[in-house]
Write a protein that holds these residues in place. Structure first.
Motif, PDB file in Angstrom:
ATOM      1  N   PRO A 397       0.981  -1.124   0.074  1.00  0.00           N
ATOM      2  CA  PRO A 397      -0.191   0.008   0.071  1.00  0.00           C
ATOM      3  C   PRO A 397       0.703   1.381  -0.147  1.00  0.00           C
ATOM      4  CG  PRO A 397      -0.706  -1.575   1.675  1.00  0.00           C
ATOM      5  CD  PRO A 397       0.670  -1.871   1.258  1.00  0.00           C
ATOM      6  N   ASP A 398       0.211   2.491  -0.706  1.00  0.00           N
ATOM      7  CA  ASP A 398       0.996   3.639  -0.538  1.00  0.00           C
ATOM      8  C   ASP A 398       0.742   4.429   1.018  1.00  0.00           C
ATOM      9  OD1 ASP A 398       1.696   3.490  -3.131  1.00  0.00           O
ATOM     10  OD2 ASP A 398      -0.085   4.822  -3.670  1.00  0.00           O
ATOM     11  N   SER A 399       1.432   5.081   1.408  1.00  0.00           N
ATOM     12  CA  SER A 399       1.258   5.762   2.752  1.00  0.00           C
ATOM     13  C   SER A 399       0.191   6.768   2.720  1.00  0.00           C
ATOM     14  CB  SER A 399       2.703   6.411   3.037  1.00  0.00           C
ATOM     15  OG  SER A 399       2.531   7.160   4.200  1.00  0.00           O
ATOM     16  N   HIS A 400      -0.688   6.658   3.711  1.00  0.00           N
ATOM     17  CA  HIS A 400      -1.928   7.853   3.756  1.00  0.00           C
ATOM     18  C   HIS A 400      -1.945   7.832   5.249  1.00  0.00           C
ATOM     19  CE1 HIS A 400      -5.298   9.717   3.355  1.00  0.00           C
ATOM     20  NE2 HIS A 400      -6.167   8.559   3.920  1.00  0.00           N
ATOM     21  N   LEU A 401      -1.772   9.110   5.648  1.00  0.00           N
ATOM     22  CA  LEU A 401      -1.634   9.489   7.192  1.00  0.00           C
ATOM     23  C   LEU A 401      -2.841   9.956   7.511  1.00  0.00           C
ATOM     24  CD1 LEU A 401       1.749  11.240   7.333  1.00  0.00           C
ATOM     25  CD2 LEU A 401       1.289   9.132   8.118  1.00  0.00           C
ATOM     26  N   ILE A 402      -3.541   9.794   8.532  1.00  0.00           N
ATOM     27  CA  ILE A 402      -4.785  10.332   9.082  1.00  0.00           C
ATOM     28  C   ILE A 402      -4.509  10.957  10.523  1.00  0.00           C
ATOM     29  CG2 ILE A 402      -6.230   8.648   7.908  1.00  0.00           C
ATOM     30  CD1 ILE A 402      -6.650   7.110  10.748  1.00  0.00           C
ATOM     31  N   ARG A 403      -5.281  11.915  10.868  1.00  0.00           N
ATOM     32  CA  ARG A 403      -5.103  12.648  12.043  1.00  0.00           C
ATOM     33  C   ARG A 403      -5.889  11.844  13.325  1.00  0.00           C
ATOM     34  NH1 ARG A 403      -3.215  17.347  13.927  1.00  0.00           N
ATOM     35  NH2 ARG A 403      -4.211  18.218  16.027  1.00  0.00           N
ATOM     36  N   LEU A 404      -5.279  11.578  14.409  1.00  0.00           N
ATOM     37  CA  LEU A 404      -5.707  11.078  15.558  1.00  0.00           C
ATOM     38  C   LEU A 404      -6.528  12.038  16.446  1.00  0.00           C
ATOM     39  CD1 LEU A 404      -3.163   8.530  16.227  1.00  0.00           C
ATOM     40  CD2 LEU A 404      -5.101   7.938  15.064  1.00  0.00           C
ATOM     41  N   PRO A 405      -7.242  11.685  17.296  1.00  0.00           N
ATOM     42  CA  PRO A 405      -7.949  12.542  17.985  1.00  0.00           C
ATOM     43  C   PRO A 405      -6.872  13.181  19.119  1.00  0.00           C
ATOM     44  CG  PRO A 405      -9.034  10.528  18.222  1.00  0.00           C
ATOM     45  CD  PRO A 405      -7.997  10.223  17.361  1.00  0.00           C
ATOM     46  N   HIS A 406      -6.912  14.323  19.619  1.00  0.00           N
ATOM     47  CA  HIS A 406      -6.073  15.056  20.423  1.00  0.00           C
ATOM     48  C   HIS A 406      -5.248  14.401  21.493  1.00  0.00           C
ATOM     49  CE1 HIS A 406      -9.437  15.745  22.799  1.00  0.00           C
ATOM     50  NE2 HIS A 406      -8.744  15.897  23.920  1.00  0.00           N
ATOM     51  N   ASP A 407      -6.017  13.430  22.151  1.00  0.00           N
ATOM     52  CA  ASP A 407      -5.561  12.539  23.347  1.00  0.00           C
ATOM     53  C   ASP A 407      -4.889  11.229  22.789  1.00  0.00           C
ATOM     54  OD1 ASP A 407      -8.211  11.596  22.592  1.00  0.00           O
ATOM     55  OD2 ASP A 407      -8.857  11.364  24.679  1.00  0.00           O
ATOM     56  N   LEU A 416       0.502  13.254  15.904  1.00  0.00           N
ATOM     57  CA  LEU A 416      -0.922  13.001  16.069  1.00  0.00           C
ATOM     58  C   LEU A 416      -1.241  11.981  14.983  1.00  0.00           C
ATOM     59  CD1 LEU A 416      -2.678  15.800  17.963  1.00  0.00           C
ATOM     60  CD2 LEU A 416      -2.379  13.547  18.890  1.00  0.00           C
ATOM     61  N   TYR A 417      -0.446  11.693  14.017  1.00  0.00           N
ATOM     62  CA  TYR A 417      -0.886  11.263  12.671  1.00  0.00           C
ATOM     63  C   TYR A 417      -0.456   9.549  12.735  1.00  0.00           C
ATOM     64  CZ  TYR A 417      -1.677  15.759  11.037  1.00  0.00           C
ATOM     65  OH  TYR A 417      -2.337  17.181  10.538  1.00  0.00           O
ATOM     66  N   TYR A 418      -1.273   8.809  11.925  1.00  0.00           N
ATOM     67  CA  TYR A 418      -1.162   7.345  11.869  1.00  0.00           C
ATOM     68  C   TYR A 418      -1.238   6.971  10.433  1.00  0.00           C
ATOM     69  CZ  TYR A 418      -0.927   2.663  13.663  1.00  0.00           C
ATOM     70  OH  TYR A 418      -0.458   1.421  13.591  1.00  0.00           O
ATOM     71  N   ASP A 419      -0.064   5.993  10.121  1.00  0.00           N
ATOM     72  CA  ASP A 419      -0.257   5.686   8.550  1.00  0.00           C
ATOM     73  C   ASP A 419      -1.360   4.483   8.463  1.00  0.00           C
ATOM     74  OD1 ASP A 419       0.155   5.021   5.951  1.00  0.00           O
ATOM     75  OD2 ASP A 419       2.237   4.614   6.251  1.00  0.00           O
ATOM     76  N   VAL A 420      -2.283   4.460   7.689  1.00  0.00           N
ATOM     77  CA  VAL A 420      -3.293   3.358   7.580  1.00  0.00           C
ATOM     78  C   VAL A 420      -3.148   2.910   6.271  1.00  0.00           C
ATOM     79  CG1 VAL A 420      -4.928   4.527   9.568  1.00  0.00           C
ATOM     80  CG2 VAL A 420      -4.986   5.196   6.931  1.00  0.00           C
ATOM     81  N   GLY A 421      -2.235   3.414   5.116  1.00  0.00           N
ATOM     82  CA  GLY A 421      -2.091   3.066   4.053  1.00  0.00           C
ATOM     83  C   GLY A 421      -3.390   3.090   3.099  1.00  0.00           C
ATOM     84  N   ARG A 422      -3.285   3.077   1.829  1.00  0.00           N
ATOM     85  CA  ARG A 422      -4.102   3.026   0.775  1.00  0.00           C
ATOM     86  C   ARG A 422      -3.675   2.523  -0.365  1.00  0.00           C
ATOM     87  NH1 ARG A 422      -5.140   9.507  -0.426  1.00  0.00           N
ATOM     88  NH2 ARG A 422      -2.991   9.877  -1.419  1.00  0.00           N
ATOM     89  N   CYS A 423      -4.666   2.195  -1.179  1.00  0.00           N
ATOM     90  CA  CYS A 423      -4.131   1.594  -2.591  1.00  0.00           C
ATOM     91  C   CYS A 423      -4.697   2.517  -3.752  1.00  0.00           C
ATOM     92  CB  CYS A 423      -5.292   0.249  -2.751  1.00  0.00           C
ATOM     93  SG  CYS A 423      -4.707  -0.975  -1.675  1.00  0.00           S
ATOM     94  N   PRO A 424      -3.648   2.713  -4.604  1.00  0.00           N
ATOM     95  CA  PRO A 424      -4.072   3.565  -5.879  1.00  0.00           C
ATOM     96  C   PRO A 424      -5.062   3.097  -6.513  1.00  0.00           C
ATOM     97  CG  PRO A 424      -2.051   2.185  -6.330  1.00  0.00           C
ATOM     98  CD  PRO A 424      -2.288   1.802  -4.885  1.00  0.00           C
ATOM     99  N   THR A 425      -5.819   4.210  -7.165  1.00  0.00           N
ATOM    100  CA  THR A 425      -7.023   3.853  -7.973  1.00  0.00           C
ATOM    101  C   THR A 425      -6.332   3.929  -9.330  1.00  0.00           C
ATOM    102  OG1 THR A 425      -7.389   6.125  -8.072  1.00  0.00           O
ATOM    103  CG2 THR A 425      -8.286   4.827  -6.387  1.00  0.00           C
ATOM    104  N   GLU A 452      -6.299  -4.931   8.332  1.00  0.00           N
ATOM    105  CA  GLU A 452      -5.961  -5.629   9.807  1.00  0.00           C
ATOM    106  C   GLU A 452      -6.544  -4.518  10.708  1.00  0.00           C
ATOM    107  OE1 GLU A 452      -1.912  -6.604  10.595  1.00  0.00           O
ATOM    108  OE2 GLU A 452      -2.010  -8.458   9.125  1.00  0.00           O
ATOM    109  N   GLU A 453      -7.135  -4.932  11.954  1.00  0.00           N
ATOM    110  CA  GLU A 453      -7.411  -3.834  12.954  1.00  0.00           C
ATOM    111  C   GLU A 453      -6.230  -3.917  13.796  1.00  0.00           C
ATOM    112  OE1 GLU A 453     -10.946  -3.652  16.139  1.00  0.00           O
ATOM    113  OE2 GLU A 453     -11.006  -5.286  14.741  1.00  0.00           O
ATOM    114  N   LYS A 454      -6.080  -2.590  14.081  1.00  0.00           N
ATOM    115  CA  LYS A 454      -4.971  -2.163  15.282  1.00  0.00           C
ATOM    116  C   LYS A 454      -5.815  -1.442  16.363  1.00  0.00           C
ATOM    117  CE  LYS A 454      -1.531  -3.120  12.787  1.00  0.00           C
ATOM    118  NZ  LYS A 454      -0.292  -4.319  12.951  1.00  0.00           N
ATOM    119  N   GLU A 455      -4.910  -1.563  17.432  1.00  0.00           N
ATOM    120  CA  GLU A 455      -5.385  -0.678  18.326  1.00  0.00           C
ATOM    121  C   GLU A 455      -4.419   0.214  18.908  1.00  0.00           C
ATOM    122  OE1 GLU A 455      -6.587  -2.972  21.765  1.00  0.00           O
ATOM    123  OE2 GLU A 455      -8.397  -3.703  20.731  1.00  0.00           O
ATOM    124  N   ILE A 456      -4.703   1.792  18.715  1.00  0.00           N
ATOM    125  CA  ILE A 456      -3.930   2.996  19.036  1.00  0.00           C
ATOM    126  C   ILE A 456      -4.330   3.178  20.649  1.00  0.00           C
ATOM    127  CG2 ILE A 456      -3.622   5.140  18.477  1.00  0.00           C
ATOM    128  CD1 ILE A 456      -3.193   3.078  16.399  1.00  0.00           C
TER     129      ILE A 456
END
Length: 567
Positions: A397-407, A416-425, A452-456
């Motif tokens: 997968p390509d890198s794709h960062l999402i912003r996490l909650p402030h806590d 506060l970012y986590y790489d969840v990945g994505r596939c090119p279209t 896969e499910e991850k726990e942050i």
């Protein structure tokens, strides 16, 4: 008089001043031509140079001067070129641009901006020159080269003419003794039998029409604006259109010999107007009168663009292009990464078929359609060629960062970012057969094949999140483009109640009590044109071109309608 070989005839023509479009060719051979003891020149002893482009049309114009070309490329141009050829950087021959240009093989090629119509400048031109081949050296013996093949016999049917063959002297220092050209008589083919039968009059000499010497067609041609159309060409329609006459300054014409049998068809052509055909009606009078009004030509527009394709090596891919206009396009050309493809090799028209694909075929393809009034290019389509055993999509997968909650601050990444990945279209091969088709029956796209499910760790809780771990080739998800809107009066906002909406002459929807409407754009629609028709006859029929997002989504439009004037 015997006819010359094709090459000899070309050289003869090049010594005559000719005109094309609105430009003038000066004496092609130029004043620097030096006589040669050979009467004619064999085409095999000459070759074209590469294309040169040392100037651009900015300033006063485009000047492809021979001296300037020699300054940069001295070793690539001979001292006395025999001929010159020019084209634009879009591969349009100079004779087809409609621009006033000048050419002389011993001077070069030039186009002056001030000589062009108002508001138009010269195109960017490239030129090449016809030069002798370097086939001998100074140390070779004084000998004649072999005789060429006899030229094609130019005699018409049941006639006698002369065909020629030639040879060249291989010496560069002395003159060879003997003839360079010799001729012999040849007999033309037997004339074909003419089976054409005329209901009226007699068959003409070309055996492609009937002729009535005692009948004359008188006509008047007017342009789309209703004014007289001087200079309109009057042709006899058919597989080989023949120019009969042109209209005078009042738009009038006279053609004798046309039979009024209901089968004789004339074609009228005028710049910026659509060609018009008219059949001479049956009549027993000695004169027929035709009153004609032309329609303005419609610009070319693309109905169908080629689509992106993904194939494996050895498979077949087809690209299709459809262009409409008035008159319809008479030529299609295909380009690969900006380079014109050889028509004789690919045998294309509206459809380009590429067989036995290799990695060399990768790139962008587009078509260009043209008629006598201009040309238009389609949107480019990308061809992806993948090796037989290579994965159709990159599984990583390509890198794709999402912003996490402030806590949920991550100490490992200090962010506060986590790489969840994505596939090119992107398009992929999928399970396609090797058939030839403009549009794949099933479209395949790179997409998610595993997650896969991850726990942050957050402050006091665990945040579950899904992460893409692998990509693969999947069937593409269809997207829908929706057009919503309201049709109302331009003056009072009164709704057009229960009106009809047409697309390409077919009713596709109707407005509601409040004038609202909703339309799903059909798949593969490039240009959405809707016509709103009021059943209650309050409003003028209105046609609108409505932009939309082909990738899907809804767009809202407010259609303003004009009221009909009271009778």
């Amino acid at each position: 008089m015997g006819c010359l070989s094709a090459w000899t005839f070309l050289l003869f023509l090049l010594e005559i001043t000719g005109t094309f479009s609105q430009g003038t060719w000066r004496n092609i051979m130029g004043t620097s031509w030096r006589p040669n003891p050979a009467v004619y020149h064999n085409e095999d002893n000459y070759e074209w140079t590469t294309w040169f482009n040392v100037d651009h049309p900015g300033g006063k114009g485009d000047y492809e001067n021979l001296n300037a070309i020699r300054f940069y490329y001295r070793a690539r141009v001979c001292e006395v070129p025999r001929a010159l050829e020019a084209r634009t950087t879009e591969w349009i021959p100079a004779r087809s641009t409609g621009e006033r240009v000048h050419a002389d093989p011993v001077v070069g090629f030039w186009c002056v901006n001030d000589e062009q119509p108002v508001g138009r400048n010269c195109s960017n031109y490239a030129v090449r020159f016809l030069c002798p081949r370097n086939i001998v050296s100074d140390n070779e013996e004084l000998i004649w080269g072999p005789w060429s093949d006899w030229s094609v016999c130019p005699a018409q049917c049941n006639q006698v003419a002369t065909q020629h063959r030639s040879r060249s002297c291989k010496s560069t220092s002395k003159q060879c003794n003997g003839q360079t050209v010799e001729g012999r008589s040849c007999q033309g083919p037997p004339c074909p039998r003419c089976d054409l039968q005329c209901m009226m009059g007699k068959v003409n000499d070309e055996c492609d029409g009937c002729m009535c010497q005692d009948h004359t067609v008188l006509g008047s041609v007017r342009s789309a604006g209703g004014l007289p159309a001087p200079g309109a060409a009057i042709l006899r329609a058919g597989s080989r259109a023949k120019l009969l006459t042109v209209t005078d300054h009042n738009g009038h014409f006279q053609v004798p010999g046309i039979c009024p049998d209901g089968n004789s068809t004339l074609m009228i052509k005028l710049n910026n107007h659509a060609p018009h055909q008219v059949t001479v009606p049956p009549s027993t009078e000695r004169t027929s009168v035709l009153l004609l009004k032309l329609e303005r030509a419609k610009k070319l527009y693309v109905l169908k663009n080629p689509e992106n394709k993904a194939r494996r090596e050895g498979q077949t891919a087809a690209f299709c292009c459809k262009v409409d206009g008035t008159p319809e396009p008479n030529q299609y050309e295909w380009f690969h990464n900006g380079t014109l493809l050889d028509r004789s090799q690919y045998q294309y028209d509206e459809t380009l078929v590429l067989r036995n694909l290799s990695l060399d075929h990768i790139g962008e393809y587009y078509c260009r359609a043209s008629n006598e009034n201009g040309a238009i290019k389609s949107k480019p389509a990308t061809l992806t060629v993948i090796g037989q055993k290579a994965p159709s999509c990159n599984p990583k997968p390509d890198s794709h960062l999402i912003r996490l909650p402030h806590d949920c601050f991550q100490n490992e990444t200090n962010s506060l970012y986590y790489d969840v990945g994505r596939c090119p279209t992107s398009t992929c091969t999928g399970k396609l057969d090797n058939g030839i088709r403009c549009k794949d029956s099933v479209s395949y796209c790179c997409g998610i094949s595993n997650m896969e499910e991850k726990e942050i760790k957050c402050q006091g809780y665990q945040l579950p999140i899904m992460v893409v771990t692998q990509c693969g080739c999947k069937i593409c998800v269809d997207t829908k483009a929706i057009i919503r809107g309201r049709a109302i009066a331009a003056d009072t906002d009164e709704p057009m109640r229960f009106g009809h909406i047409y697309m390409d002459g077919t009713r596709v929807s109707r407005t509601g009590y409040k004038g609202t409407f909703s339309i799903q754009v059909p798949t593969n629609t490039e240009r959405l044109v809707l016509t709103f028709v009021d059943n209650m006859q309050k409003f003028v029929n209105t046609t609108k071109v409505l932009p939309f997002n082909p990738k899907g989504g809804a767009v809202f439009y407010e259609i303003k309608l004009l009221r009909k004037k009271p009778a």
